[in-house]
Design an enzyme around this catalytic site. Sequence first.
Site, PDB file in Angstrom:
ATOM      1  N   GLY A  11      -1.994  -7.573  22.631  1.00 59.76           N
ATOM      2  CA  GLY A  11      -3.016  -6.553  22.875  1.00 59.76           C
ATOM      3  C   GLY A  11      -2.388  -5.283  23.433  1.00 59.76           C
ATOM      4  N   ARG A  72      -0.723  -9.264  16.381  1.00 59.33           N
ATOM      5  CA  ARG A  72      -0.520 -10.663  16.781  1.00 59.33           C
ATOM      6  C   ARG A  72      -0.020 -11.361  15.520  1.00 59.33           C
ATOM      7  NH1 ARG A  72      -2.818 -10.769  21.838  1.00 59.33           N
ATOM      8  NH2 ARG A  72      -4.716  -9.560  22.161  1.00 59.33           N
ATOM      9  N   ASP A 103       2.693 -12.728  27.769  1.00 58.17           N
ATOM     10  CA  ASP A 103       3.466 -13.980  27.711  1.00 58.17           C
ATOM     11  C   ASP A 103       3.596 -14.522  26.284  1.00 58.17           C
ATOM     12  OD1 ASP A 103       0.758 -14.631  27.711  1.00 58.17           O
ATOM     13  OD2 ASP A 103       1.082 -16.550  28.714  1.00 58.17           O
ATOM     14  N   THR A 125       0.304  -5.812  29.599  1.00 52.83           N
ATOM     15  CA  THR A 125      -0.987  -6.403  29.229  1.00 52.83           C
ATOM     16  C   THR A 125      -1.998  -6.052  30.307  1.00 52.83           C
ATOM     17  OG1 THR A 125      -2.270  -8.456  29.070  1.00 52.83           O
ATOM     18  CG2 THR A 125      -0.167  -8.629  30.178  1.00 52.83           C
ATOM     19  N   ASP A 127      -4.276  -7.860  31.276  1.00 55.47           N
ATOM     20  CA  ASP A 127      -4.743  -9.081  31.950  1.00 55.47           C
ATOM     21  C   ASP A 127      -4.001  -9.404  33.254  1.00 55.47           C
ATOM     22  OD1 ASP A 127      -6.356  -9.349  29.727  1.00 55.47           O
ATOM     23  OD2 ASP A 127      -4.992 -10.722  28.707  1.00 55.47           O
ATOM     24  N   ASP A 129      -1.735 -11.426  33.600  1.00 56.66           N
ATOM     25  CA  ASP A 129      -1.555 -12.889  33.652  1.00 56.66           C
ATOM     26  C   ASP A 129      -0.122 -13.299  33.319  1.00 56.66           C
ATOM     27  OD1 ASP A 129      -1.701 -12.056  31.036  1.00 56.66           O
ATOM     28  OD2 ASP A 129      -2.912 -13.737  30.341  1.00 56.66           O
ATOM     29  N   ARG A 171      -8.665 -12.628  29.342  1.00 56.29           N
ATOM     30  CA  ARG A 171      -8.310 -13.853  28.615  1.00 56.29           C
ATOM     31  C   ARG A 171      -8.624 -15.074  29.474  1.00 56.29           C
ATOM     32  NH1 ARG A 171      -5.498 -14.374  23.870  1.00 56.29           N
ATOM     33  NH2 ARG A 171      -4.873 -12.218  23.884  1.00 56.29           N
TER      34      ARG A 171
HETATM   35  O1  F6P Z   1      -4.688  -9.706  26.291  1.00 58.20           O
HETATM   36  C1  F6P Z   1      -5.489  -8.580  26.298  1.00 58.20           C
HETATM   37  C2  F6P Z   1      -6.861  -8.893  25.779  1.00 58.20           C
HETATM   38  O2  F6P Z   1      -7.611  -7.696  25.743  1.00 58.20           O
HETATM   39  C3  F6P Z   1      -7.627  -9.979  26.545  1.00 58.20           C
HETATM   40  O3  F6P Z   1      -8.191  -9.496  27.730  1.00 58.20           O
HETATM   41  C4  F6P Z   1      -8.622 -10.403  25.508  1.00 58.20           C
HETATM   42  O4  F6P Z   1      -9.082 -11.718  25.758  1.00 58.20           O
HETATM   43  C5  F6P Z   1      -7.810 -10.335  24.248  1.00 58.20           C
HETATM   44  O5  F6P Z   1      -6.777  -9.400  24.480  1.00 58.20           O
HETATM   45  C6  F6P Z   1      -8.558  -9.920  23.011  1.00 58.20           C
HETATM   46  O6  F6P Z   1      -7.663 -10.054  21.941  1.00 58.20           O
HETATM   47  P1  F6P Z   1      -7.847  -9.423  20.505  1.00 58.20           P
HETATM   48  O7  F6P Z   1      -7.365  -8.008  20.576  1.00 58.20           O
HETATM   49  O8  F6P Z   1      -6.961 -10.237  19.631  1.00 58.20           O
HETATM   50  O9  F6P Z   1      -9.288  -9.513  20.156  1.00 58.20           O
END
Ligand code: F6P
Length: 319
Positions: A11, A72, A103, A125, A127, A129, A171
Amino acid sequence: MKRVAVLTSGGDAPGMNAAIRAVVRTAIYHHLEAVGVMRGFEGLIDGDFVPLNRASVGGIIHRGGTILKTARSERFKTEAGLDRALFQLKNAAIDGLVIIGGDGSFRGGQKLYEKGVSVIGVPGTIDNDVAGTDETIGFDTAVNTALEAVKKLRDTASSHDRLFIVEVMGREAGFIALEVAVASGAEYLVVPELPFSLGRLCDKLHDTRARGKTHSLIIVAEGAMSAATLRSELKDTAGYDARVTVLGYIQRGGSPTSFDAILASRMGAFAVESLLDGKKGMMVGTVAHQMSLCSLSDSWQVNKILSPEKLELVEKLSI
Ligand code: F6P
């Protein structure tokens, strides 16, 4: 070491551009060539590389998103994808790779490192995390973005004497939710790290109303449950009629705060200097405001916990 590549993965997070700029400018400062990899591991597999110079990273320090784009990558999880990425790195004579991401991205980086690539991770990120660092790039901006929205919701909640539930990202983690709850003075916090009790929440709402408080704010982390689910449970169990706001992707955008722009600049520069020092398979971080290094695998193997002090504050200050 002659040529360093940089990619962003997972992300996007505010401050990633500032980190790219720092990697490129530090590399050039040390007489290295800098290469950008487009679309994270996807671009690595495809050999989608762009030469970067001092000017290519001009005027981006304040911009949200990532100029290198991100993805991703499912292909990178396959043996064929990994082999292709290794081939492309060798073919482009890249000696060091800086991966800016979370991570999940570092798990990918670890695979490259185990095959002999000099990889350094930079935690980016919203998050927060990622273990091994107190803060990740983008977290502070996301918290401030969410806080601005929550403050506006507080105005309307108080004017209408209403109960509001605000769902924030994160997340599987509650770091954003906790910071926002403390900073906004929320009445209740729901995070995945702590067991949730509907009974306790109802008691708390009852008590605050009995004390004359006519509006309340609940912050819920997406990893704990959805705001919609919590709304239904409150309605069905205790008849509360809550309004729901899901902040969503707005938390990922925008110009980085000064904290994030500085953190990203420090981390990007330190990543290149760590490569020059012969470090590999490691992630840069900050611990108690000082630059630090840990192994890439620590970032997901070590458990990063929510601050017990801040959790207690939410409880104590919302009486
Ligand atoms: O890791 C960042 C994040 O925005 C999280 O907070 C969220 O759960 C996820 O990415 C959403 O992912 P995507 O962009 O694949 O929908």
